[in-house]
Design a protein around this motif. Structure first.
Motif, PDB file in Angstrom:
ATOM      1  N   ARG A   1     -16.475  59.027 142.114  1.00  0.00           N
ATOM      2  CA  ARG A   1     -15.175  58.356 142.191  1.00  0.00           C
ATOM      3  C   ARG A   1     -14.103  59.420 141.991  1.00  0.00           C
ATOM      4  O   ARG A   1     -14.118  60.122 140.979  1.00  0.00           O
ATOM      5  N   PHE A   2     -13.180  59.517 142.937  1.00  0.00           N
ATOM      6  CA  PHE A   2     -12.112  60.493 142.754  1.00  0.00           C
ATOM      7  C   PHE A   2     -10.791  59.926 143.243  1.00  0.00           C
ATOM      8  O   PHE A   2     -10.742  58.963 144.021  1.00  0.00           O
ATOM      9  N   ALA A   3      -9.715  60.512 142.732  1.00  0.00           N
ATOM     10  CA  ALA A   3      -8.364  60.063 143.066  1.00  0.00           C
ATOM     11  C   ALA A   3      -7.551  61.231 143.579  1.00  0.00           C
ATOM     12  O   ALA A   3      -7.764  62.375 143.170  1.00  0.00           O
ATOM     13  N   THR A   4      -6.636  60.949 144.491  1.00  0.00           N
ATOM     14  CA  THR A   4      -5.702  61.971 144.956  1.00  0.00           C
ATOM     15  C   THR A   4      -4.319  61.672 144.397  1.00  0.00           C
ATOM     16  O   THR A   4      -3.930  60.512 144.246  1.00  0.00           O
ATOM     17  N   ALA A   5      -3.573  62.713 144.080  1.00  0.00           N
ATOM     18  CA  ALA A   5      -2.227  62.545 143.539  1.00  0.00           C
ATOM     19  C   ALA A   5      -1.401  63.760 143.931  1.00  0.00           C
ATOM     20  O   ALA A   5      -1.932  64.802 144.313  1.00  0.00           O
ATOM     21  N   GLY A   6      -0.099  63.619 143.832  1.00  0.00           N
ATOM     22  CA  GLY A   6       0.796  64.709 144.174  1.00  0.00           C
ATOM     23  C   GLY A   6       2.188  64.180 144.397  1.00  0.00           C
ATOM     24  O   GLY A   6       2.414  62.966 144.420  1.00  0.00           O
TER      25      GLY A   6
ATOM     26  N   GLU B   1       4.643  51.219 153.994  1.00  0.00           N
ATOM     27  CA  GLU B   1       4.134  52.581 153.901  1.00  0.00           C
ATOM     28  C   GLU B   1       4.193  53.261 155.272  1.00  0.00           C
ATOM     29  O   GLU B   1       4.571  54.423 155.391  1.00  0.00           O
ATOM     30  N   ARG B   2       3.807  52.528 156.307  1.00  0.00           N
ATOM     31  CA  ARG B   2       3.787  53.126 157.643  1.00  0.00           C
ATOM     32  C   ARG B   2       5.206  53.379 158.152  1.00  0.00           C
ATOM     33  O   ARG B   2       5.474  54.366 158.826  1.00  0.00           O
ATOM     34  N   GLU B   3       6.106  52.460 157.823  1.00  0.00           N
ATOM     35  CA  GLU B   3       7.482  52.621 158.282  1.00  0.00           C
ATOM     36  C   GLU B   3       8.168  53.806 157.597  1.00  0.00           C
ATOM     37  O   GLU B   3       8.907  54.553 158.225  1.00  0.00           O
ATOM     38  N   GLN B   4       7.909  53.973 156.277  1.00  0.00           N
ATOM     39  CA  GLN B   4       8.591  55.024 155.529  1.00  0.00           C
ATOM     40  C   GLN B   4       7.816  56.335 155.495  1.00  0.00           C
ATOM     41  O   GLN B   4       8.353  57.369 155.091  1.00  0.00           O
ATOM     42  N   GLY B   5       6.532  56.281 155.900  1.00  0.00           N
ATOM     43  CA  GLY B   5       5.717  57.484 155.848  1.00  0.00           C
ATOM     44  C   GLY B   5       5.372  57.900 154.435  1.00  0.00           C
ATOM     45  O   GLY B   5       5.205  59.084 154.148  1.00  0.00           O
ATOM     46  N   ILE B   6       5.263  56.923 153.515  1.00  0.00           N
ATOM     47  CA  ILE B   6       4.909  57.220 152.123  1.00  0.00           C
ATOM     48  C   ILE B   6       3.802  56.291 151.684  1.00  0.00           C
ATOM     49  O   ILE B   6       3.489  55.294 152.341  1.00  0.00           O
ATOM     50  N   THR B   7       3.179  56.623 150.563  1.00  0.00           N
ATOM     51  CA  THR B   7       2.197  55.746 149.943  1.00  0.00           C
ATOM     52  C   THR B   7       2.865  54.995 148.801  1.00  0.00           C
ATOM     53  O   THR B   7       3.539  55.602 147.970  1.00  0.00           O
ATOM     54  N   ILE B   8       2.689  53.665 148.773  1.00  0.00           N
ATOM     55  CA  ILE B   8       3.300  52.834 147.743  1.00  0.00           C
ATOM     56  C   ILE B   8       2.244  52.307 146.786  1.00  0.00           C
ATOM     57  O   ILE B   8       2.375  52.400 145.573  1.00  0.00           O
ATOM     58  N   ASP B   9       1.167  51.747 147.325  1.00  0.00           N
ATOM     59  CA  ASP B   9       0.123  51.190 146.482  1.00  0.00           C
ATOM     60  C   ASP B   9      -1.107  52.090 146.528  1.00  0.00           C
ATOM     61  O   ASP B   9      -1.225  52.976 147.378  1.00  0.00           O
ATOM     62  N   VAL B  10      -2.031  51.865 145.599  1.00  0.00           N
ATOM     63  CA  VAL B  10      -3.282  52.616 145.594  1.00  0.00           C
ATOM     64  C   VAL B  10      -4.145  52.127 146.756  1.00  0.00           C
ATOM     65  O   VAL B  10      -4.376  50.930 146.899  1.00  0.00           O
ATOM     66  N   ALA B  11      -4.583  53.052 147.603  1.00  0.00           N
ATOM     67  CA  ALA B  11      -5.457  52.711 148.720  1.00  0.00           C
ATOM     68  C   ALA B  11      -6.863  53.186 148.393  1.00  0.00           C
ATOM     69  O   ALA B  11      -7.093  54.377 148.170  1.00  0.00           O
ATOM     70  N   TYR B  12      -7.804  52.249 148.311  1.00  0.00           N
ATOM     71  CA  TYR B  12      -9.191  52.596 148.018  1.00  0.00           C
ATOM     72  C   TYR B  12      -9.972  52.716 149.321  1.00  0.00           C
ATOM     73  O   TYR B  12      -9.854  51.865 150.206  1.00  0.00           O
TER      74      TYR B  12
ATOM     75  N   HIS C   1       5.651  58.993 144.573  1.00  0.00           N
ATOM     76  CA  HIS C   1       6.965  58.756 143.988  1.00  0.00           C
ATOM     77  C   HIS C   1       6.867  58.571 142.477  1.00  0.00           C
ATOM     78  O   HIS C   1       5.905  57.995 141.964  1.00  0.00           O
ATOM     79  N   VAL C   2       7.873  59.039 141.766  1.00  0.00           N
ATOM     80  CA  VAL C   2       7.904  58.889 140.311  1.00  0.00           C
ATOM     81  C   VAL C   2       7.783  57.426 139.921  1.00  0.00           C
ATOM     82  O   VAL C   2       7.087  57.070 138.969  1.00  0.00           O
ATOM     83  N   GLN C   3       8.452  56.532 140.658  1.00  0.00           N
ATOM     84  CA  GLN C   3       8.451  55.112 140.301  1.00  0.00           C
ATOM     85  C   GLN C   3       7.080  54.478 140.457  1.00  0.00           C
ATOM     86  O   GLN C   3       6.840  53.387 139.947  1.00  0.00           O
ATOM     87  N   TYR C   4       6.170  55.143 141.162  1.00  0.00           N
ATOM     88  CA  TYR C   4       4.831  54.598 141.342  1.00  0.00           C
ATOM     89  C   TYR C   4       3.776  55.366 140.544  1.00  0.00           C
ATOM     90  O   TYR C   4       2.588  55.277 140.848  1.00  0.00           O
ATOM     91  N   THR C   5       4.202  56.138 139.543  1.00  0.00           N
ATOM     92  CA  THR C   5       3.238  56.864 138.721  1.00  0.00           C
ATOM     93  C   THR C   5       2.256  55.907 138.062  1.00  0.00           C
ATOM     94  O   THR C   5       1.091  56.241 137.836  1.00  0.00           O
ATOM     95  N   ARG C   6       2.709  54.693 137.750  1.00  0.00           N
ATOM     96  CA  ARG C   6       1.828  53.683 137.153  1.00  0.00           C
ATOM     97  C   ARG C   6       0.592  53.441 138.018  1.00  0.00           C
ATOM     98  O   ARG C   6      -0.491  53.175 137.505  1.00  0.00           O
ATOM     99  N   ASN C   7       0.771  53.539 139.352  1.00  0.00           N
ATOM    100  CA  ASN C   7      -0.366  53.330 140.245  1.00  0.00           C
ATOM    101  C   ASN C   7      -1.378  54.464 140.125  1.00  0.00           C
ATOM    102  O   ASN C   7      -2.575  54.264 140.326  1.00  0.00           O
ATOM    103  N   MET C   8      -0.887  55.667 139.799  1.00  0.00           N
ATOM    104  CA  MET C   8      -1.801  56.782 139.605  1.00  0.00           C
ATOM    105  C   MET C   8      -2.668  56.544 138.370  1.00  0.00           C
ATOM    106  O   MET C   8      -3.846  56.891 138.350  1.00  0.00           O
TER     107      MET C   8
END
Length: 447
Positions: A19-24, A76-87, A105-112
């Motif tokens: 199990r691994f996660a990506t972040a950045g 996500e597709r419209e803005q070209g960003i990730t908003i929720d955790v995608a498994y 995004h900083v505001q979505y650190t909780r998802n990390m």
């Protein structure tokens, strides 16, 4: 041809799970890296790739945008960003993977926090042009707090810095120094270009100065252990089974999932928080009696004595039971938009037990720039990491998070509407605790 022994070894290796996660930070290329991993490892179905190619053409792109393989939400597709955790699940001949692509995004650190809470490895991406930024440090801190044992620093977009070794080396040194101070036990730095595919699945012809593994090779070979039986045995009771039928007039079983360790028939156990002891007389698993059960099996345990046990109680070996306390000292990642303040009434959820509590103190908040502690901040706001002392209405049996991620973690919840306020880790903050630094003035604190 492979020998039968070699074939058996390959089969055994392929059954292991990572199990691994990506972040950045934003636009560092996390989703593109994941898409490249899926595409180049032949883990994308033909219709999925066709849909991505069609969506890319409709946006005026000549080549398929591999980030669309993981960015599933319309926003996500419209803005070209990730908003929720995608498994995502994928597999190679050597290993199976469950991947959590987390937002930048900083505001979505909780998802990390959500994505990394069960991860054995975290891939932290850095844009080679920007280097280590505040969000990079925040993600490293979260990975350290969650005791993720392996961290990969993927220095992405090396094609945009002419594949220069000095650019990679400087970033790798800065990040490794920072993460080591947090107590991260293993850090592997890999220079990549997710867009071009350099060092993702195949070795790069543009970076002959790098002799280490590709991202996929490292994911396939990094040692992981799922042996929860070596941990302190813990069994949170989820449900009490009393059929009271003619066939089972006196049956009383305690059902739940073993959080860690193993339990055996004949073993003496302590019931917490009451502290009463009894002996296991039977263990039922999948409708059959067994002599032993281990994590993460779901079982029903029967005891020799009729003890008042209900949901939220914890069974542990009599000689290895955790201490109970109403004062919980922990590090929390604040994930709600509303602040967490001293004196605030909350609910604390630990395994299957939820109790009323009050925030007694917030001794410090972590400053990410230099890993010092800002004393007595008064409150924590979204994405803050800080120390708290919580007083509970009833005793809790918590392990230190360093000893058990399952029974050392908890949630703080708003009793008014059920909103999750913070994710907590009991005990010391990091594997290597850094001395508390007190500032002479308020300048430099990251409010």
């Amino acid at each position: 041809m492979s020998t039968s022994t070699e074939q058996s070894a390959d089969l055994t290796a392929a059954t292991t799970l990572l199990r691994f996660a990506t972040a950045g930070s934003v636009d560092d290329g996390k989703s593109t890296l994941v898409g490249r991993l899926l595409h180049d490892s032949k883990s994308v179905l033909a219709d999925q790739l066709e849909a991505v190619e069609h969506a890319s053409r409709s946006r005026g792109q000549e080549a398929p945008d591999l980030a669309l393989l993981t960015d599933g939400l319309r926003a996500e597709r419209e803005q070209g960003i990730t908003i929720d955790v995608a498994y995502r699940y994928f597999a190679t001949p050597r290993r199976r993977f469950i991947l959590a692509d987390t937002p930048g995004h900083v505001q979505y650190t909780r998802n990390m926090v959500t994505g990394a809470s069960t991860a054995e490895l975290a891939v932290v991406l850095v844009d080679a042009r920007n280097g280590v930024v505040e969000q990079t440090r925040r993600h490293a801190a979260v990975a350290a707090l969650l005791r993720v044992p392996h961290v990969v620093l993927a220095v992405n977009k090396m094609d945009l810095v002419d594949y220069a070794e000095p650019a990679f080396a400087a970033i790798a040194e800065e990040f490794t120094t920072y993460a080591s101070e947090l107590g991260v036990p293993e850090i592997t730095a890999i220079p990549i270009s997710a867009l071009a595919g350099d060092n993702v699945v195949e070795p790069s012809a543009n970076m002959d100065w790098y002799g280490g593994p590709t991202v996929l090779e490292h994911l396939e070979t990094v040692p992981v252990s799922h042996d929860l039986t070596a941990c302190h045995a813990r069994f949170p009771v989820q449900y009490v089974i009393r059929p009271q039928t003619a066939e089972h007039p006196d049956y009383r079983g305690y059902a739940g999932q073993i959080a860690a360790g193993a339990f055996r028939v004949g073993e003496e156990v302590t019931v917490l928080p009451s502290g009463k002891t009894s002996t296991i007389t039977a263990i039922d698993a999948l409708g059959e009696a067994v002599d032993i059960a281990w994590a993460p099996q779901s079982v029903t345990i029967r005891l020799a004595d009729d003890i008042d046990i209900s949901r939220g109680d914890l069974l542990a070996p009599a000689g290895d039971a955790p201490a109970t306390s109403q004062d919980v000292e922990a590090t929390v990642c604040h994930v709600a938009d509303r602040p967490l303040a001293v004196g605030q009434r909350v609910l604390l959820k630990h395994t299957t037990r939820t109790v009323k509590a009050i925030v007694k103190e917030i001794p410090s908040r972590l400053t990410l720039d230099d890993l010092s502690q800002h004393p007595d901040p008064g409150q924590l706001v979204a994405n803050d990491i800080g120390r708290v002392v919580v007083r509970t209405a009833e005793p809790l049996a918590l392990d230190a998070y360093a000893d058990s991620r399952r029974t050392g973690s908890f949630l703080l919840i708003d009793p008014a509407d059920g909103t999750t306020l913070a994710a907590g880790m009991a005990g010391e903050s990091f594997a290597t605790a850094k001395a508390v630094a007190v500032a002479d003035d308020e300048e430099g604190w990251d409010f």
